[in-house]
Design a protein around this motif. Structure first.
Motif, mmCIF file in Angstrom:
data_model
loop_
_atom_site.group_PDB
_atom_site.id
_atom_site.type_symbol
_atom_site.label_atom_id
_atom_site.label_comp_id
_atom_site.label_asym_id
_atom_site.label_seq_id
_atom_site.Cartn_x
_atom_site.Cartn_y
_atom_site.Cartn_z
ATOM 1 N N CYS A 110 -22.069 45.148 104.344
ATOM 2 C CA CYS A 110 -21.818 44.143 103.318
ATOM 3 C C CYS A 110 -22.630 42.898 103.639
ATOM 4 C CB CYS A 110 -20.328 43.819 103.254
ATOM 5 S SG CYS A 110 -19.872 42.789 101.846
ATOM 6 N N THR A 111 -23.207 42.284 102.611
ATOM 7 C CA THR A 111 -24.094 41.130 102.837
ATOM 8 C C THR A 111 -23.336 39.820 102.967
ATOM 9 O OG1 THR A 111 -24.390 40.760 100.466
ATOM 10 C CG2 THR A 111 -25.940 42.270 101.555
ATOM 11 N N ALA A 112 -22.029 39.794 102.632
ATOM 12 C CA ALA A 112 -21.252 38.561 102.722
ATOM 13 C C ALA A 112 -19.781 38.913 102.904
ATOM 14 C CB ALA A 112 -21.429 37.723 101.448
ATOM 15 N N ASP A 113 -19.035 37.999 103.472
ATOM 16 C CA ASP A 113 -17.602 38.209 103.610
ATOM 17 C C ASP A 113 -16.950 38.154 102.230
ATOM 18 O OD1 ASP A 113 -15.175 38.276 105.516
ATOM 19 O OD2 ASP A 113 -14.695 36.654 104.123
ATOM 20 N N LEU A 114 -16.175 39.181 101.886
ATOM 21 C CA LEU A 114 -15.506 39.251 100.590
ATOM 22 C C LEU A 114 -14.000 39.204 100.819
ATOM 23 C CD1 LEU A 114 -17.613 42.059 98.845
ATOM 24 C CD2 LEU A 114 -17.905 39.581 98.698
ATOM 25 N N PRO B 196 -15.500 42.506 105.493
ATOM 26 C CA PRO B 196 -16.300 41.575 106.298
ATOM 27 C C PRO B 196 -17.796 41.727 106.070
ATOM 28 C CG PRO B 196 -15.655 43.438 107.636
ATOM 29 C CD PRO B 196 -14.986 43.633 106.295
ATOM 30 N N ARG B 197 -18.507 40.686 106.398
ATOM 31 C CA ARG B 197 -19.962 40.787 106.427
ATOM 32 C C ARG B 197 -20.350 41.703 107.579
ATOM 33 N NH1 ARG B 197 -24.210 35.667 106.769
ATOM 34 N NH2 ARG B 197 -26.129 36.930 106.724
ATOM 35 N N GLY B 198 -21.304 42.585 107.344
ATOM 36 C CA GLY B 198 -21.714 43.542 108.368
ATOM 37 C C GLY B 198 -21.208 44.929 108.029
ATOM 38 N N ASP C 217 -23.320 44.373 98.020
ATOM 39 C CA ASP C 217 -23.931 43.058 97.804
ATOM 40 C C ASP C 217 -23.292 42.414 96.570
ATOM 41 O OD1 ASP C 217 -25.475 40.831 97.408
ATOM 42 O OD2 ASP C 217 -27.403 41.874 97.552
ATOM 43 N N PRO C 218 -22.560 41.293 96.739
ATOM 44 C CA PRO C 218 -21.910 40.668 95.583
ATOM 45 C C PRO C 218 -22.882 40.254 94.486
ATOM 46 C CG PRO C 218 -21.812 39.247 97.530
ATOM 47 C CD PRO C 218 -22.265 40.587 97.995
ATOM 48 N N ALA C 219 -24.159 40.110 94.806
ATOM 49 C CA ALA C 219 -25.140 39.783 93.774
ATOM 50 C C ALA C 219 -25.236 40.878 92.724
ATOM 51 C CB ALA C 219 -26.515 39.557 94.419
ATOM 52 N N ASP C 220 -24.784 42.089 93.069
ATOM 53 C CA ASP C 220 -24.846 43.217 92.135
ATOM 54 C C ASP C 220 -23.698 43.228 91.126
ATOM 55 O OD1 ASP C 220 -27.116 44.123 93.423
ATOM 56 O OD2 ASP C 220 -26.019 45.508 94.732
ATOM 57 N N PHE C 221 -22.631 42.467 91.407
ATOM 58 C CA PHE C 221 -21.456 42.586 90.535
ATOM 59 C C PHE C 221 -20.671 41.296 90.318
ATOM 60 C CE2 PHE C 221 -20.510 44.256 94.831
ATOM 61 C CZ PHE C 221 -19.606 43.310 95.276
#
Length: 605
Positions: A384-388, A439-441, A586-590
């Protein structure tokens, strides 16, 4: 007249007082009161015994949280798991005598944790590829603990009737459901009741009838699994049938185990003619009941008394907390009157499992199964590219919820007809866990499973614009009204009307505002699709889980709506597959911020 719905706080307040009074007398019942002056050969005139009760275990075996990969932890210091319950049970048997203790459960056994999912889907107990399946860990544990009976819970049907039947065959005790009927014959599909005997030296046995009742909501919530196969009638109706029958069989004590709450309420409104939480109504309206073990609502009610309107007799009810956090102890005292045992006293209390260690035998039997599941849930499926985080999902449009919406819409889109594919597609979903965090990672199965904790499957249903607005207005009653100019406190903002987080749907694909300064029913503002206001007659395909699609939580229109898509695939697995196939989350996708809270049009956050 039916008992009016009671406020849950009344139950908790009253049970706290009652429970404290009982606890003050000690956690172990005194030795049976027997006539002191009787001769050595005279039969006893009095006797005592106990029924121990659990409910809503949801496949919690050990004090472990598979979603955090750590020991279970909550703000109140509770512990979970039948391994700790087993220790309390053995203490009760040691103190009172093996032949003076029965053990009963009130349902929801085989669903709720990653362990439950593993033995339903990954290595299913029904077997796969021609191979015989394993024994369910909950069957192993409950057999070892020597349960005498268990009621069917609504979640017993989540994995289908075949899985439930296999679990039933693996248990050394009956699964009871007097109101779970064969749809064709309307005869009981499971045993309605069982009769146990308490041996009394030199006197007649005490016959204890145990009647099991389950939740009528199964007909809605698991419609895909039970429609045309099983029917579910009301608890009061079936208790009226079987309690007299049990008395006629000579039962000295009639004990009910109900997978149904205490307050006479229903989450599904008028969708069904039977009450969801009907245990108080059963106690009030059906004569001949001594005590009821209550389940379903995940609430602790140590002891609650309802007076039967026909006989004037008090019926004692108790609901232990869920997941094995508590054990209810019902203590019965009886007197032999003209050759028949009569109940003279019934008391109930709950014991906390955090005061004991896990039972060594249960640990020995199930540690290998547990370790296997721990290894499974820690399997990496991507990055994951960022913590969600879902920490603010109940009042903000956060990316982690958009992940769920994206998966639901993508899956529904693949199965629509040509005509339905031309309709606008949106999604609704609820924030199941405020503690969920991807988590990120590296992302593991447990990271995704912790976000979507239920085994729901996916539907696409059609709603008009007017119906969609009604749907969102219904969801918006989740918020307390906060007048303009008043500070918004997130600690007190949500869960109005006993509308819990899992009941609150947000939507993706449309834009809207929720004005919390307005009264219920007038909160949805600026509802639009593609930049244009949503028209009343505009038709949408709505991606929604099966629980909601079949009427769960009482949302308007959705249960009767036309079906555009349905699948037996769990949404959680679709989410895992999404991460696995893409490799990267990647949250940029959604991520799209499409809804917000306002006060008279001013954004709150």
């Amino acid at each position: 007249m039916p008992l009016p719905p009671l406020n849950r706080r009344e139950f908790v307040k009253k049970s706290a007082v009652t429970g404290a009074a009982v606890a003050a007398a000690g956690t172990v019942a005194a030795a049976p009161a027997q006539a002191a002056d009787r001769g050595p050969h005279k039969p006893p005139r009095t006797w005592s015994f106990s029924i121990l009760g659990t409910t809503d275990l949801h496949s919690h075996v050990f004090d472990w949280d598979y979603y955090t990969d750590a020991a279970y932890k909550d703000a109140k210091g509770n512990s979970v798991g039948v391994a700790r319950v087993a220790t309390l049970v053995e203490q009760q048997r040691a103190a009172k005598g093996e032949d003076r203790v029965l053990l009963v459960d009130a349902g929801d056994i085989i669903q709720g944790t990653s362990l439950a999912y593993y033995y339903a889907r990954v290595d299913p107990i029904v077997g796969a590829d021609g191979k015989r399946g394993p024994v369910h860990p909950m069957a192993i544990a409950m057999n070892a603990m020597r349960y005498d009976a268990a009621a069917l819970g609504n979640h017993e049907f989540n994995y289908g009737i075949e899985t439930l039947r296999r679990f039933e065959r693996q248990c050394h005790f009956p699964l009871l459901g007097a109101n779970a009927l064969d749809a064709k014959t309307l005869r009981p599909a499971f045993r309605p009741y069982t009769v146990k005997r308490i041996r009394v030296p030199g006197a007649p046995d005490i016959k204890v009838g145990i009647l099991g009742l389950t939740n009528p909501g199964i007909a809605l919530w698991d419609k895909d699994n039970v429609a045309g196969k099983m029917a579910f009638t009301g608890l009061v109706e079936q208790a009226r049938k079987y309690v007299p029958r049990m008395r006629a069989l000579g039962c000295d004590v009639v004990f009910l185990t109900d997978h149904s709450g205490l307050d006479g309420s229903s989450s599904y409104g008028s969708e069904l003619p039977y009450v969801e939480n009907a245990s108080n109504l059963v106690a009030q309206q059906v004569p001949g009941i001594d005590a009821i073990l209550v389940g379903h609502t995940h609430t602790e009610v140590s002891s609650y008394t309802v007076t039967n309107t026909e006989t004037g007799k008090d019926v004692v009810l108790s609901e232990p907390y869920c997941y094995g956090m508590r054990l209810t102890v019902f203590d019965f005292e009886l007197e032999l009157v003209r050759g028949q045992w009569k109940v003279t006293s019934t008391k109930a209390q709950t014991l906390n499992t955090n005061a004991v260690e896990e039972d060594a035998e249960i640990t020995r039997l199930l540690k290998a199964d547990h370790d296997l599941v721990v290894k499974y849930v820690n399997t990496p499926v991507g990055t994951c590219t960022a913590d969600l985080s879902a920490a603010e999902a109940c009042w903000k449009d956060v990316p982690v919820m958009d992940f769920i919406h994206q998966v639901q819409m993508a899956a529904v889109a693949t199965g629509l007809s040509t005509a339905d594919a031309a309709l606008p597609l949106i999604s609704v979903a609820a924030p199941f866990s405020r503690t969920a965090d991807i988590p990120r990672g590296d992302v593991t199965i447990r990271d995704v499973a912790g976000l979507y904790i239920y085994d729901n499957t996916l539907y696409g249903k059609k709603l008009t614009g007017a119906q969609l607005k009604d749907y969102l207005e219904y969801a918006a009653k989740y918020y307390h009204q906060v007048p303009s100019g008043t500070a918004v406190d997130t600690a007190t903002l949500t869960n109005a009307n006993s509308f819990w987080d899992y009941m609150y749907d947000t939507a993706a694909g449309v834009s809207y505002e929720i004005d919390i300064a307005q009264p219920e029913g007038s909160r949805i503002k600026n509802l639009s699709y593609g930049g244009a206001p949503v028209a009343d007659g505009q038709v949408f395909v709505v991606a929604v889980n099966n629980y909601r699609a079949n009427g769960g939580s009482g949302y308007p229109h959705i249960a009767a709506a036309d079906i555009a898509y349905s699948s037996t695939d769990e949404i959680r697995q679709l989410m895992i597959d999404y991460v696995t196939s893409k490799g990267t989350l990647d949250p940029a996708d959604f991520a799209v911020a499409n809804w917000r809270l306002t006060q008279d049009g001013t954004p709150v956050f």
